[in-house]
Design a protein around this motif. Structure first.
Motif, mmCIF file in Angstrom:
data_model
loop_
_atom_site.group_PDB
_atom_site.id
_atom_site.type_symbol
_atom_site.label_atom_id
_atom_site.label_comp_id
_atom_site.label_asym_id
_atom_site.label_seq_id
_atom_site.Cartn_x
_atom_site.Cartn_y
_atom_site.Cartn_z
ATOM 1 N N GLU A 115 91.079 52.237 20.031
ATOM 2 C CA GLU A 115 91.777 53.296 20.762
ATOM 3 C C GLU A 115 92.192 52.819 22.145
ATOM 4 N N HIS A 118 95.903 59.644 23.562
ATOM 5 C CA HIS A 118 95.085 58.705 22.797
ATOM 6 C C HIS A 118 95.941 58.086 21.685
ATOM 7 N N LEU A 175 87.917 51.598 14.311
ATOM 8 C CA LEU A 175 88.678 52.489 15.181
ATOM 9 C C LEU A 175 88.949 51.756 16.489
ATOM 10 N N THR A 187 95.396 55.666 18.517
ATOM 11 C CA THR A 187 94.239 55.187 17.756
ATOM 12 C C THR A 187 94.678 54.454 16.498
#
Length: 342
Positions: free
Chosen positions: A290, A334, A288, A336
């Motif tokens: 971000e 955000h 992940l 991501t």
């Protein structure tokens, strides 16, 4: 591909293995059928030579079809007629000559009709098996060629997407240099140095489908150093890269694109600026990455071409289980990147 580099199964000559198995089975059947007569002198050798003659006839026919290119075309059932009405009688003639020479059989030809049906049936079975094998080989070759063309098409599309990213990024950076060149020559010089670093990275990464996250983050920090000169205290950056993430492979300029968007729609559109948070972690076998900034999706005037481009490059590099999502939570936007780890 060199012979030594091909897989083991691809290096095996299956034609002669199958020929040997097939005609060995026919020979064993002939021996079994003629069991009561095998005590006669030359009977066993006759049965063995029957199989050898069939192997030689079919191999000659195979070579002729290969010479004429018939084995690379679609199945032609006229070949089956040749097997029944030409190869069958030729095999019968060979069997008859061998039997009369070694065993001395002279029965007036009462067995000939039955032997004709038997050997013509064997030759027909051989021909059908041969056509099935060549059809399967053609299908495998066509499938391999289709896969190769698909890979080439995806590589071409990926290069085109990367070519779209680079001019967009450099135009933005040059605009930043232009804004400073008459205001602060020292800062402009530092910005050009950082831009040179970014150019080297971009040129080097343009030849790769993926780069380590560490290299991408070095380029991102050079870009942020440029924008820090431009925005000063309005731009604040927080970076949190978890252990083991430095070597994770990502499409080049993927994080850079997200950071550019955060600067353009977060810092530029706020009179007091904003913090940009960059984080990278892994959980449950997925990575992940971000990039977050204060702002709202509703205020974005972007066509999101850069994000769509980054999403396509991510899917090319990481497959259908990868994703790039843009969401708003608690006054933060955000972006991501998520994809399976190898």
């Amino acid at each position: 591909m060199e012979q030594s580099q091909r897989p083991l199964l691809a290096r095996i000559n299956w034609y002669w293995i199958l020929q040997g198995l097939g005609w060995g089975t026919v020979t064993a059947f002939v021996l079994l059928v003629n069991g009561p007569f095998l005590e006669k002198p030359g009977a066993v050798l006759t049965c063995i030579l029957d199989g050898v003659s069939g192997l030689l006839l079919t191999d000659l026919w195979h070579r002729y079809m290969k010479l004429r290119g018939w084995n690379s075309r679609r199945a032609d059932w006229r070949q089956l007629a040749v097997a029944i009405f030409i190869l069958g009688p030729l095999q019968l003639a060979c069997v008859t000559v061998i039997a009369r020479t070694l065993v001395g059989v002279a029965d007036g030809g009462s067995w000939l009709p039955m032997l004709f049906l038997f050997w013509s049936g064997i030759m027909a079975a051989w021909q059908v098996s041969y056509m099935a094998a060549t059809a399967l080989r053609r299908a495998n070759r066509f499938e391999a060629e289709a896969l190769r063309l698909d890979v080439l098409a995806k590589e071409a599309e990926l290069k085109a997407l990367q070519a779209q990213v680079n001019p967009h990024f450099f135009f933005n950076s040059l605009n930043s240099v232009r804004a400073l060149i008459f205001e602060n020559q020292q800062s402009a010089a530092q910005m050009i140095d950082q831009l040179a670093t970014l150019m080297r990275y971009t040129l080097a990464s343009s030849y790769a489908d993926t780069v380590p996250l560490k290299e991408e983050m070095e380029a991102v920090q050079s870009y942020l150093a440029i924008e820090k000169i431009r925005f000063e205290e309005r731009l604040r950056v927080a970076i949190d890269i978890a252990g083991g993430m430095d070597t994770v492979a990502i499409p080049p300029m993927a994080v850079q694109t997200l950071v550019e968007n955060a600067v353009k729609y977060g810092v530029e559109q706020s009179s007091v600026g904003t913090e940009i948070r960059i984080s990278a972690s892994h959980a449950n076998g997925r990575a992940l990455i971000e990039v977050a900034n204060r702002g709202a999706l509703a205020r974005l005037g972007s066509t999101r071409v850069g994000l769509a481009n980054a999403r396509k490059r991510l899917l090319h590099a990481k497959g259908g289980n990868a994703s790039l999502e843009l969401v708003e939570r608690d006054g933060w936007v955000h972006a991501t990147l998520a994809f399976p780890l190898p």
